[in-house]
Scaffold this active site. Sequence first.
Site, mmCIF file in Angstrom:
data_model
loop_
_atom_site.group_PDB
_atom_site.id
_atom_site.type_symbol
_atom_site.label_atom_id
_atom_site.label_comp_id
_atom_site.label_asym_id
_atom_site.label_seq_id
_atom_site.Cartn_x
_atom_site.Cartn_y
_atom_site.Cartn_z
ATOM 1 N N LYS A 47 8.761 10.269 -11.453
ATOM 2 C CA LYS A 47 9.192 9.114 -10.673
ATOM 3 C C LYS A 47 10.672 8.909 -10.915
ATOM 4 O O LYS A 47 11.194 9.311 -11.955
ATOM 5 C CB LYS A 47 8.418 7.875 -11.111
ATOM 6 C CG LYS A 47 8.443 6.740 -10.119
ATOM 7 C CD LYS A 47 7.402 6.884 -9.024
ATOM 8 C CE LYS A 47 7.570 5.820 -7.961
ATOM 9 N NZ LYS A 47 6.497 5.864 -6.956
ATOM 10 N N ASP B 144 9.682 5.309 -2.017
ATOM 11 C CA ASP B 144 8.912 4.212 -2.637
ATOM 12 C C ASP B 144 9.611 2.941 -2.157
ATOM 13 O O ASP B 144 10.302 2.987 -1.121
ATOM 14 C CB ASP B 144 8.924 4.352 -4.177
ATOM 15 C CG ASP B 144 7.974 3.369 -4.881
ATOM 16 O OD1 ASP B 144 6.770 3.640 -4.901
ATOM 17 O OD2 ASP B 144 8.432 2.329 -5.390
HETATM 18 P P1 NDP Z 1 8.239 -1.529 0.905
HETATM 19 O O1 NDP Z 1 9.586 -1.691 0.325
HETATM 20 O O2 NDP Z 1 8.056 -0.902 2.241
HETATM 21 O O3 NDP Z 1 7.503 -2.965 0.965
HETATM 22 C C1 NDP Z 1 7.351 -3.791 -0.144
HETATM 23 C C2 NDP Z 1 6.843 -5.131 0.378
HETATM 24 O O4 NDP Z 1 6.466 -5.952 -0.725
HETATM 25 C C3 NDP Z 1 7.877 -5.905 1.161
HETATM 26 O O5 NDP Z 1 7.215 -6.598 2.183
HETATM 27 C C4 NDP Z 1 8.428 -6.880 0.121
HETATM 28 O O6 NDP Z 1 8.976 -8.052 0.664
HETATM 29 C C5 NDP Z 1 7.148 -7.203 -0.591
HETATM 30 N N1 NDP Z 1 7.368 -7.778 -1.908
HETATM 31 C C6 NDP Z 1 8.178 -7.332 -2.880
HETATM 32 N N2 NDP Z 1 8.076 -8.126 -3.958
HETATM 33 C C7 NDP Z 1 7.174 -9.082 -3.626
HETATM 34 C C8 NDP Z 1 6.637 -10.198 -4.299
HETATM 35 N N3 NDP Z 1 7.004 -10.487 -5.541
HETATM 36 N N4 NDP Z 1 5.705 -10.952 -3.651
HETATM 37 C C9 NDP Z 1 5.327 -10.664 -2.399
HETATM 38 N N5 NDP Z 1 5.813 -9.616 -1.711
HETATM 39 C C10 NDP Z 1 6.719 -8.858 -2.313
HETATM 40 O O7 NDP Z 1 7.399 -0.755 -0.219
HETATM 41 P P2 NDP Z 1 6.048 0.058 -0.055
HETATM 42 O O8 NDP Z 1 5.163 -0.625 0.912
HETATM 43 O O9 NDP Z 1 6.380 1.477 0.143
HETATM 44 O O10 NDP Z 1 5.455 -0.058 -1.531
HETATM 45 C C11 NDP Z 1 4.665 -1.181 -1.942
HETATM 46 C C12 NDP Z 1 3.935 -0.818 -3.233
HETATM 47 O O11 NDP Z 1 3.111 0.340 -3.003
HETATM 48 C C13 NDP Z 1 4.819 -0.452 -4.419
HETATM 49 O O12 NDP Z 1 4.149 -0.845 -5.612
HETATM 50 C C14 NDP Z 1 4.846 1.082 -4.365
HETATM 51 O O13 NDP Z 1 5.130 1.659 -5.627
HETATM 52 C C15 NDP Z 1 3.409 1.342 -3.952
HETATM 53 N N6 NDP Z 1 3.167 2.655 -3.351
HETATM 54 C C16 NDP Z 1 3.846 3.047 -2.231
HETATM 55 C C17 NDP Z 1 3.585 4.278 -1.665
HETATM 56 C C18 NDP Z 1 4.202 4.702 -0.378
HETATM 57 O O14 NDP Z 1 3.793 5.751 0.137
HETATM 58 N N7 NDP Z 1 5.108 3.940 0.190
HETATM 59 C C19 NDP Z 1 2.655 5.233 -2.328
HETATM 60 C C20 NDP Z 1 1.918 4.669 -3.427
HETATM 61 C C21 NDP Z 1 2.208 3.444 -3.930
HETATM 62 P P3 NDP Z 1 10.557 -8.174 0.976
HETATM 63 O O15 NDP Z 1 10.713 -7.540 2.333
HETATM 64 O O16 NDP Z 1 10.803 -9.626 0.939
HETATM 65 O O17 NDP Z 1 11.273 -7.407 -0.127
#
Ligand code: NDP
Length: 455
Positions: free
Chosen positions: A136, A176
């Site tokens: 990572k 990510d």
């Molecule tokens: P993105 O950056 O696309 O989205 C993250 C989302 O979470 C945004 O909507 C963000 O809001 C929101 N967010 C962040 N912090 C908080 C909080 N404290 N409370 C509520 N909402 C919050 O990331 P991903 O969707 O790619 O990733 C999300 C999770 O999934 C992470 O843990 C990542 O490690 C995991 N993951 C992702 C993979 C992938 O393929 N993308 C694969 C496996 C795991 P805002 O827009 O306000 O920042």
Amino acid sequence: MTKKVGTMADMGEDLGKIYQTVIDRNPGEPEFHQAVHEVVSTLTPVFERHPHYADQRVLERICEPERQIIFRVPWMNDKNEIEINRAFRVEFNSALGPYKGGLRFHPSVYLGIIKFLGFEQIFKNALTGMPIGGGKGGSDFDPKGRSDAEVMRFCQSFMTELYRHMGEYTDVPAGDIGVGGREIGYLFGQYKRITNRYESGVLTGKGLGWGGSLVRTEATGYGTVFFAREMLTKIGQSFDGARVSVSGSGNVAIYAVQKAQELGAKVVAMSDSGGYIVDEAGIDLDLVREIKEVRRGRISEYVDARSSAHYSTEGSLWDVPVTVALPSATQNELHAQHAATLAKNGCVVVAEGANMPCTPEATTILTEAKVAFGPGKAANAGGVATSALEMQQNAARDNWTFEQTERRLEEIMVDIHEACATTAEDYGDPGNYVLGANIAGFIDVADAMIAHGVI
Ligand code: NDP
């Protein structure tokens, strides 16, 4: 963010010592301690059944990354000022294949976050059954509010150091949080320029026109829902007509909502880091996508266009009564109190779309309340599994159809669910997906490490 991590009371003396050593050797990294604790606390039955794992000190070896790279990323902003960020790549374990795992660009990134994610990735990648090791990386760079040109210059500087550690047989990063198609494009371009090689398999999450795979964008969210569907089937329920909440509104959340809706669920709540929306008429996903993917706006804007919805910054998304909860935003976002409320309101399945979104206390409360709990390393493995399918297509100079790729993703998620469920049963704790995922992943990695000798 909770700083509390588990105690040693829930592991035997020998495993407790290993965990204590991890804490001593990695001070100030609570997220990493938490991830290690979650795995180590479930391994006692494996060590009782297979004492040679202790003789080989395989767990101590797994907890120590093979290589950790920390580097400076200097770059020029649009005002021609110099900015300096810190970046990381933790190459954790290559027993099963090249290091594989995403890059996170977020101001909260420091070594402990990258180590927790890299450690989880080892077991997650093993569960997929694909030939990929665990790694990572990322940086404390915040792409929010930056121009495209700034993001490009940052990515180019980042890759100017990272390229020497990468390769399709060495280390294959992906996206990510904060790293999507735009960033992968800039990173790939700079890698290609420096190395003078069109090495498609060196990064995943690429654009469809230049080596990317169909379904990679949707894969983590879809995969989480496939996994949750299997959990529901196991207890005689289904998504059809179920009320669902999904935290976040990023990549994972959006496609989890899409697939859950396709399976007949009514998704009633989503969020971002500012607050959450509740729409009793069911979330209008096209509207969410327009706000988040096109306008790059805030989830609060949703209520301007939907009279059935309200937005809140008080309380929590997890106060909304649902049958299935899919935490898909970030680590440690679902606390003990949230878990208790979900259970009280009749939730039967929680599957982690994000990495470690539930605190250890929340997980304990869900388990004690008999809410089926799918840990991220199993439930969200569809993203990395589809990255491995992208690598397969790159190696074969081939492109699969959407249907073909989604079918393969679905099979992989069903297999992961099956491996977790049967391993949990085999080790005397049916329904404990945490134990099943940790043990199934650990055995695959440990056996390969032992076969490779003391390296
Ligand atoms: P993105 O950056 O696309 O989205 C993250 C989302 O979470 C945004 O909507 C963000 O809001 C929101 N967010 C962040 N912090 C908080 C909080 N404290 N409370 C509520 N909402 C919050 O990331 P991903 O969707 O790619 O990733 C999300 C999770 O999934 C992470 O843990 C990542 O490690 C995991 N993951 C992702 C993979 C992938 O393929 N993308 C694969 C496996 C795991 P805002 O827009 O306000 O920042």
